[in-house]
Write a protein that holds these residues in place. Structure first.
Motif, short mmCIF file in Angstrom:
data_model
loop_
_atom_site.label_atom_id
_atom_site.label_comp_id
_atom_site.label_asym_id
_atom_site.label_seq_id
_atom_site.Cartn_x
_atom_site.Cartn_y
_atom_site.Cartn_z
N VAL A 203 -1.24 14.45 -3.48
CA VAL A 203 0.21 13.90 -3.51
C VAL A 203 0.85 15.41 -4.01
CG1 VAL A 203 -0.38 11.72 -4.17
CG2 VAL A 203 -0.03 13.39 -5.98
N GLY A 204 2.02 15.37 -4.04
CA GLY A 204 2.95 16.67 -4.66
C GLY A 204 4.35 16.51 -4.01
N TYR A 205 4.92 17.52 -4.66
CA TYR A 205 6.38 17.66 -4.26
C TYR A 205 6.39 18.16 -2.62
CZ TYR A 205 11.54 18.42 -5.25
OH TYR A 205 12.87 18.34 -5.30
N THR A 206 7.36 17.98 -1.92
CA THR A 206 7.30 18.42 -0.40
C THR A 206 7.25 19.86 -0.54
OG1 THR A 206 8.49 18.12 1.62
CG2 THR A 206 9.95 18.21 -0.39
N ASP A 233 3.55 10.86 8.15
CA ASP A 233 2.64 10.03 8.07
C ASP A 233 1.24 10.26 7.17
OD1 ASP A 233 4.18 7.76 9.88
OD2 ASP A 233 4.09 9.68 11.34
N PRO A 234 0.69 9.33 6.78
CA PRO A 234 -0.45 9.80 6.11
C PRO A 234 -1.85 9.89 7.01
CG PRO A 234 -0.27 7.41 6.00
CD PRO A 234 1.03 7.93 6.76
N THR A 235 -2.40 11.06 6.79
CA THR A 235 -3.53 11.51 7.68
C THR A 235 -4.79 11.28 6.65
OG1 THR A 235 -2.11 13.12 8.65
CG2 THR A 235 -4.31 13.22 9.30
N SER A 250 -6.96 12.08 1.71
CA SER A 250 -5.79 11.60 2.37
C SER A 250 -4.75 12.35 2.29
CB SER A 250 -5.35 10.23 1.83
OG SER A 250 -4.14 9.56 2.09
N ASP A 251 -3.77 12.82 3.06
CA ASP A 251 -2.66 13.59 2.90
C ASP A 251 -1.55 12.61 3.02
OD1 ASP A 251 -0.90 15.64 2.67
OD2 ASP A 251 -1.19 16.51 4.58
N THR A 252 -0.62 12.82 2.21
CA THR A 252 0.66 11.64 2.18
C THR A 252 1.97 12.76 2.21
OG1 THR A 252 0.86 12.03 -0.12
CG2 THR A 252 -0.63 10.42 0.79
N ALA A 266 10.73 1.71 1.52
CA ALA A 266 10.39 1.66 2.81
C ALA A 266 9.21 2.25 2.87
CB ALA A 266 11.21 2.33 3.85
N PHE A 267 8.64 3.45 2.07
CA PHE A 267 7.42 4.16 2.27
C PHE A 267 6.61 3.39 1.35
CE2 PHE A 267 10.16 6.55 4.81
CZ PHE A 267 9.44 6.98 5.61
N ARG A 268 6.94 2.41 0.59
CA ARG A 268 5.82 1.90 -0.24
C ARG A 268 4.36 1.81 0.35
NH1 ARG A 268 5.58 -0.12 -5.45
NH2 ARG A 268 8.08 0.10 -5.40
N ALA A 269 4.32 1.14 1.48
CA ALA A 269 3.02 1.04 2.36
C ALA A 269 2.35 2.29 2.72
CB ALA A 269 3.37 0.12 3.67
N THR A 270 3.13 3.37 3.12
CA THR A 270 2.58 4.47 3.41
C THR A 270 1.88 5.20 2.13
OG1 THR A 270 4.38 5.15 4.96
CG2 THR A 270 2.99 6.90 4.26
N LEU A 271 2.68 5.19 0.93
CA LEU A 271 2.14 5.71 -0.23
C LEU A 271 1.08 4.79 -0.98
CD1 LEU A 271 5.42 7.06 -1.69
CD2 LEU A 271 3.54 8.23 -0.76
N GLU A 272 0.73 3.46 -0.28
CA GLU A 272 -0.34 2.78 -0.91
C GLU A 272 -1.64 3.27 -0.87
OE1 GLU A 272 0.04 -1.27 0.74
OE2 GLU A 272 1.69 -1.86 -0.87
N GLU A 273 -1.71 4.28 0.02
CA GLU A 273 -2.98 4.80 0.10
C GLU A 273 -3.43 5.56 -1.25
OE1 GLU A 273 -4.75 4.61 2.34
OE2 GLU A 273 -3.86 4.05 3.96
N VAL A 274 -2.15 6.10 -1.98
CA VAL A 274 -2.34 6.42 -3.53
C VAL A 274 -2.88 5.60 -4.28
CG1 VAL A 274 -1.19 7.74 -5.11
CG2 VAL A 274 -0.75 8.11 -2.77
#
Length: 418
Positions: A203-206, A233-235, A250-252, A266-274
């Motif tokens: 994780v981290g700042y863009t 998209d998470p990879t 996992s890259d987010t 909206a991106f909670r599901a994407t960030l749920e990998e965290v």
């Protein structure tokens, strides 16, 4: 066709959450560069004692800026902050250009970057939620009434109400589709939980260098550019640590200050990998002048997402190759005194080996003994325990198998999920 754009950062003196104007403008210009088809001709900080409710800027400043836009042949003005629908309409009319505020710009970038079905659906939902808020006297044609037979004396349905209802219906449809995609992702995650591989989330700042680090560790070719939101998209890829332990990396999506609330949801599901991670690597660009503020933004978003405090976290101080030698040495010495910090350069590879060792040590969970009673029919669970190599003792009794295990917290969680 390329559109010439100009970036404005309103530095409003009465705003309690004011950010340092110079790095904020630099970031906003980078956001503009991240959108294809835009040529960012320039940008400036506009200091305001307060925001004008109807125009954001005062009339004198508006005239001054209009002259700049005409001289530079500007077709789009990016305003780094929130702009109300009324302000947007009035500014577009006064300047004769298209206006995009910070939320609209980030949505445009996300729309361009989304690749997976889930990403596309989330962007569409976020864009519709944003659009719905703009249906408040945004355009005069939305105020006209339509329909209504006149039997009950009501004025009929206004265009605003009709458009809002259409958006709500579309949001409902998209949410159903997204729920299906999220369920599929949950099935994949459940399948991974049965595989005894810990998940390490970046994780981290863009633009902190997450994707560059991901590529260096995995050998994958994830889009990694000096650009905001290069990854959306998470990879996920598996990698082997120095002593053979396998983990899933996992890259987010990168975080950003003032992330639009529609996107956080909206991106909670994407960030749920965290949320499912066993270890978080917080990648920081220590060469950036606003590195501390960026770190605070990431921490705030992680808190908003409900990341459990018990998930261990390593701070990865990246891009040390960009620092002057004296600063780099001082930073390295400071990091050496903190167990949860690693310095490195994902670009040159310096510090990568030490980071992998630190990851391995962080994932070496403390083990604890536990006495279990397994029914005779629980053959699959018993086999799993032996596959994990955690069984110390086993005795048969009338009520089942009495098994003593010595396992990690992760193995205990995985066992209970079987």
């Amino acid at each position: 066709m390329t559109t010439r754009a100009w970036v404005l950062h309103p530095d409003i003196q009465t705003d309690r959450d004011r950010r340092d104007a110079a790095p904020a403008l630099e970031e906003a210009i980078s956001l503009g560069h991240a959108l294809p088809g835009l040529e960012v001709a320039g940008g400036q900080i506009v200091r305001l004692p307060r925001a004008h409710p109807g125009h954001l800027f005062g009339t004198g400043k508006m005239d001054e800026l209009k002259a700049v836009f005409e001289a530079e042949e500007i077709g789009l003005v990016l305003i780094d902050g929130p702009v109300s629908p009324v302000q947007q309409r009035n500014l577009e009319k006064a300047w004769g250009v298209k206006i995009l505020d910070r939320t609209g710009l980030i949505l445009e970038i996300f729309s361009d970057r989304a690749r997976t079905r889930e990403g596309v659906l989330q962007v569409e939902m976020a864009a519709l939620s944003y659009q719905r808020t703009r249906l408040v006297r945004a355009w005069t044609h939305l105020e006209r009434q339509r329909g209504g037979l006149g039997f009950v004396g009501g004025p009929g349905e206004t265009q605003i109400e009709a458009d809002r209802r259409a958006i709500d219906e579309q949001l409902t449809r998209l949410k159903r589709q997204l729920d299906k995609v999220v369920k599929t992702r949950e099935l994949h995650r459940a399948a991974r939980a049965k595989v005894p591989f810990p998940i390490v989330a970046l994780v981290g700042y863009t633009n902190a260098g997450k994707s560059t680090l991901f590529n260096r560790l995995t050998g994958a070719e994830v889009m990694a550019e000096d650009m905001l939101f290069a990854t959306l998209d998470p990879t996920m890829r598996s990698i082997d640590l120095p002593h053979g332990k396998r983990v899933i990396l996992s890259d987010t999506v990168g975080f950003i200050s003032d992330l639009p609330t529609q996107l956080v949801a909206a991106f909670r599901a994407t960030l749920e990998e965290v949320l499912a991670a066993d270890l978080i690597l917080h990648v920081r660009d220590v060469s950036h002048p606003g590195a501390e503020e960026q770190a605070q933004d990431v921490t705030r978003i992680l808190d908003d997402l409900g990341v459990r405090e018990e998930i261990p976290l390593i701070e990865v101080w990246n891009k040390t190759d960009r620092l002057p030698e004296e600063d780099r040495l001082a930073l390295t010495n400071l990091a050496a005194r903190r167990d949860e910090v690693q310095t490195m350069s994902a670009l040159t590879g310096e510090g990568v080996d030490a980071l992998l060792v630190a990851v391995e040590e962080a994932l070496d969970d403390k083990r604890s003994r536990k006495a279990l009673v397994l029914p005779f029919a629980a053959g699959k669970r018993r086999a799993w325990l032996y596959e994990q190599g955690v069984v110390e003792e086993e005795e048969q009794a009338d009520d089942g198998l009495h098994v003593t295990v010595n396992w990690t917290q992760r193995q205990a969680r995985a066992f209970h999920d079987l």
